[in-house]
Design a protein around this motif. Structure first.
Motif, PDB file in Angstrom:
ATOM      1  N   UNK A 121       4.917  -0.807   1.153  1.00 46.81           N
ATOM      2  CA  UNK A 121       5.492  -0.017   2.232  1.00 46.81           C
ATOM      3  C   UNK A 121       4.714  -0.229   3.530  1.00 46.81           C
ATOM      4  N   UNK A 153       2.891  -2.797   4.344  1.00 47.57           N
ATOM      5  CA  UNK A 153       3.114  -4.165   4.821  1.00 47.57           C
ATOM      6  C   UNK A 153       4.492  -4.299   5.459  1.00 47.57           C
ATOM      7  N   UNK A 154       5.494  -3.668   4.840  1.00 44.68           N
ATOM      8  CA  UNK A 154       6.855  -3.754   5.377  1.00 44.68           C
ATOM      9  C   UNK A 154       6.942  -3.071   6.736  1.00 44.68           C
ATOM     10  N   UNK A 165       5.303  -5.177   9.311  1.00 44.68           N
ATOM     11  CA  UNK A 165       6.124  -6.343   9.617  1.00 44.68           C
ATOM     12  C   UNK A 165       7.156  -6.050  10.703  1.00 44.68           C
ATOM     13  N   UNK A 173       6.314 -10.570   2.106  1.00 41.97           N
ATOM     14  CA  UNK A 173       5.405  -9.530   2.556  1.00 41.97           C
ATOM     15  C   UNK A 173       3.958  -9.969   2.377  1.00 41.97           C
ATOM     16  N   UNK A 174       3.162  -9.719   3.408  1.00 44.48           N
ATOM     17  CA  UNK A 174       1.733 -10.001   3.291  1.00 44.48           C
ATOM     18  C   UNK A 174       1.026  -8.677   3.046  1.00 44.48           C
ATOM     19  N   UNK A 175       0.484  -8.509   1.847  1.00 41.63           N
ATOM     20  CA  UNK A 175      -0.221  -7.274   1.528  1.00 41.63           C
ATOM     21  C   UNK A 175      -1.595  -7.295   2.159  1.00 41.63           C
ATOM     22  N   UNK A 176      -1.980  -6.161   2.700  1.00 43.74           N
ATOM     23  CA  UNK A 176      -3.331  -6.060   3.233  1.00 43.74           C
ATOM     24  C   UNK A 176      -4.018  -4.920   2.497  1.00 43.74           C
ATOM     25  N   UNK A 208      -4.267  -2.101   3.523  1.00 42.31           N
ATOM     26  CA  UNK A 208      -3.591  -0.857   3.906  1.00 42.31           C
ATOM     27  C   UNK A 208      -2.692  -0.376   2.769  1.00 42.31           C
ATOM     28  N   UNK A 234      -1.535   2.889   2.761  1.00 38.28           N
ATOM     29  CA  UNK A 234      -0.957   4.156   3.223  1.00 38.28           C
ATOM     30  C   UNK A 234      -1.701   5.356   2.645  1.00 38.28           C
TER      31      UNK A 234
END
Lengths: 259, 375
Positions: A118, A120-121, A124, B22-25, B27, B29
């Motif tokens: 979520x 990352x989206x 983006x 999607x590039x996961x970081x 982060x 949440x």
């Protein structure tokens, strides 16, 4: 890859889509265009099995979509649909998390990976800072970006969009469609603005009264003859800095006003 | 006319591979904070409910200390020396009156809150509440008929709860059939069907009272329209608890689909859920639950309307979190409302519906201002 072959759809006794076909190859962005009431949204809805065609076949990577279970379909096809707003308060993060639901079992909690998807989206689409806002308080442009973020979080490799540029100002219209083009997923998008369609779609399918009257590259479809016939409007295609631009005039006016 | 050179059109940037859009970081949440937040709410509310139950058992026209209540219960449940420093009448009050009443109150409060959450999601309407389904009106109509005309034909008061349940179900089915046209059930049609069935049944109840000669009829029927826990028995408390636990289990199983349905039918559809089927299934479960609640305690208003909103302020609108929190809040709220109902004008009993309305309406005023969607 999405293929519709000779699809007919109707409500009650009326056929709205008549023997229409469409092919969206891997990574292609197909624009679905046509006048109001020509059946664009109805056609799009059959592509994600929200409507069952009376005749014809819709396939996803060569599998008939009617044979796919709902959640299986949702893992592979993400949709930005027109939706009437809800009264209930829902946060942006929860809205985008919905896109993860097809990936999780009914009683399983959302994992750290889901929250990362979520984040990352949202990043983006440039909406990461909106995560804890209430969805209903966002502007039209922010809402559309959040809905696109939900489809990204869904991680499907097919994307269907129903007039995603509605209510967006000119800059966000372009930003949104450019981003969609850069995703590299197979996309079918219903668009009203023919200039946007010409600029961001690899191919166009034009509907008139439920029938496909033209399909091919923007140059092949958006011809003055076709637009006069379907929309009843004169058009002059011009090239501005190498980009196809359509200049319109009403049928009873000169095509390009003389200064 | 300008000729277009296709090669001159804006070059598209090369798309990234579709497999990794999607590039996961790092982060996430604040995943931990979000998870902990809900767990804390549920733990705190559970603790509050566990304290509420024995304290509330002790409160009433005859006040009994919570410690004594616990000793009486321990003596009763585990046997042993039941010779404490309490009187026999205190023991009867606790075991026969207060415990069933408090347990029933907690179950009814939880059930009403759950039904409110479910119906608000189904209709996407923040004013939806359990009685939208017309079930209270159905219960009052049939119980009125049975009070007024059943007594002479041999239907005793023992079957009153039965007629209330039958009436509630009949009304629920009527609303369901009215709202369901050609296998489609939209939220607007559901609201309209509920309101219209409610009006018809309300008029029928008034007609029955008006047509009867019994001067006490109106008062007896009032029990079903305003609600009360005075009829609580150990059996009715147990049955109601079973119904409420079954309801929360099913709704939790449907919590993700409910999230999607609360956003909209299209959203649900695109996430692989059939909105019409889900709406029908949830409605059947809710009508059964509310029917059972009404049969045990009459139509207690405001709980199902107000508690879901308060729960949303605590943990947000994800149903997986919202359902347990709303159920706990509803249980606690109704037990305390009933304490007020039996102590405020002791030894007179206030109808519980009056207390919940007086407590709930001001809360609703505050929420109306807070929930302004354009804010």
């Amino acid at each position: 890859m999405i293929t519709a072959t000779d699809v007919s759809v109707g409500y009650g006794g009326k056929l709205v889509v008549k023997s229409a076909s469409l092919h969206a190859g891997p990574g292609e962005v197909i624009g679905l265009i046509g006048p109001n009431g020509s059946g664009k949204s109805t056609f799009l809805r059959t592509l994600y099995a929200a409507l069952r065609p009376r005749a014809g076949l819709v396939t996803l990577d060569e599998q008939p979509i009617a044979a796919l279970r709902g959640t299986e379909l949702a893992r592979r096809v993400a949709v930005v649909a027109q939706e009437t707003p809800t009264d209930l308060p829902v946060s942006v993060a929860d809205m985008v998390l919905l896109g993860r639901a097809p990936h999780r079992k009914a009683l399983a909690a959302f994992t750290r990976e889901d929250h990362q998807a979520v984040a990352a989206a949202l990043s983006r689409v440039g909406a990461r800072e909106l995560a804890d806002r209430r969805y209903s308080t966002l502007s039209g442009g922010e809402k559309q970006r959040v809905l696109v973020a939900r489809t990204l979080a869904q991680q499907a490799d097919h994307l269907l969009l129903d007039e995603p540029t509605n209510h967006l100002d000119i800059r966000y219209q372009h930003e949104l469609l450019r981003m969609v083009g850069q995703l590299g997923v197979t996309t079918v998008v219903v668009l009203h603005d023919l200039n946007l369609a010409a600029r961001y779609c690899t191919e166009l399918v034009m509907l008139e009264d439920g029938r496909v009257v033209a399909s091919g590259t923007p140059e092949e479809v958006l011809t003055p003859e076709m637009l006069l016939r379907v929309y009843g409007i004169h058009v002059e295609p011009v090239s501005v800095s190498g980009t196809l631009q359509l200049v319109f005039s009403m049928a009873d006016e000169p095509a390009v006003p003389t200064p | 006319m300008t000729q277009l050179d296709p090669a001159l059109r804006e070059p598209r940037s090369a798309p990234p591979p579709p497999s990794a859009p999607l590039v996961f970081s790092g982060d996430d949440l604040e995943h931990d904070r979000r998870t902990r937040h809900t767990a804390l709410w549920i733990a705190a509310l559970l603790a509050a409910l566990l304290i509420t139950l024995p304290v509330a058992v002790g409160l009433g026209p005859v006040a009994i200390e919570a410690g004594t209540v616990l000793q009486i219960l321990r003596g009763h449940l585990f046997g042993g020396e039941s010779m404490g420093n309490w009187t026999n009448s205190e023991e009867s009050i606790v075991l026969l009156l207060r415990v069933p009443r408090v347990l029933l109150g907690a179950a009814v409060g939880a059930g009403l809150a759950l039904a409110g959450v479910a119906l608000q999601a189904l209709t996407r309407n923040i004013l939806a509440e359990p009685y939208l389904l017309g079930v209270t009106s159905g219960a009052s109509t049939l119980s009125a008929a049975s009070i007024l005309f059943g007594a002479s034909t041999g239907i005793g008061s023992a079957s009153l709860a039965g007629s209330a349940f039958a009436g509630a179900l009949a009304a629920g089915i009527a609303v369901f059939l009215l709202a369901r046209v050609g296998s489609q059930m939209t939220s607007t049609r559901l609201v309209l069907a509920g309101v219209s069935v409610g009006y018809v049944l309300h008029a029928l109840t008034s007609l029955l009272i008006f047509a009867s000669d019994d001067p006490n009829a109106g008062r007896s029927v009032l029990f079903w329209t305003l609600g009360s826990l005075t009829q609580a028995t150990g059996q009715s408390a147990l049955i109601t608890w079973a119904v409420v636990l079954g309801t929360i289990a099913l709704l939790l199983l449907w919590s993700r689909p409910l999230d999607a349905l609360a956003i909209g039918d299209s959203t649900a559809q695109t996430l692989g859920i059939s909105p019409a089927k889900l709406r029908a299934a949830v409605m059947v479960v809710t009508a059964l639950c509310v029917g059972a609640l009404v049969a045990a305690s009459g139509g207690i208003g405001f709980v199902g309307l107000i508690i879901p909103h308060i729960a949303r302020l605590c943990v947000g609108s994800t149903h997986r979190k919202l359902l347990p929190v709303a159920a706990l809040l509803g249980a606690i709220f109704l037990v305390w409302a009933d304490v007020l109902a039996r102590t405020a004008l002791a030894p007179q009993e206030l109808p519980l519906g009056i207390v919940t309305a007086l407590l709930g309406a001001p809360l609703l005023f505050v929420l109306v201002r807070k929930l302004n969607p354009t804010q």
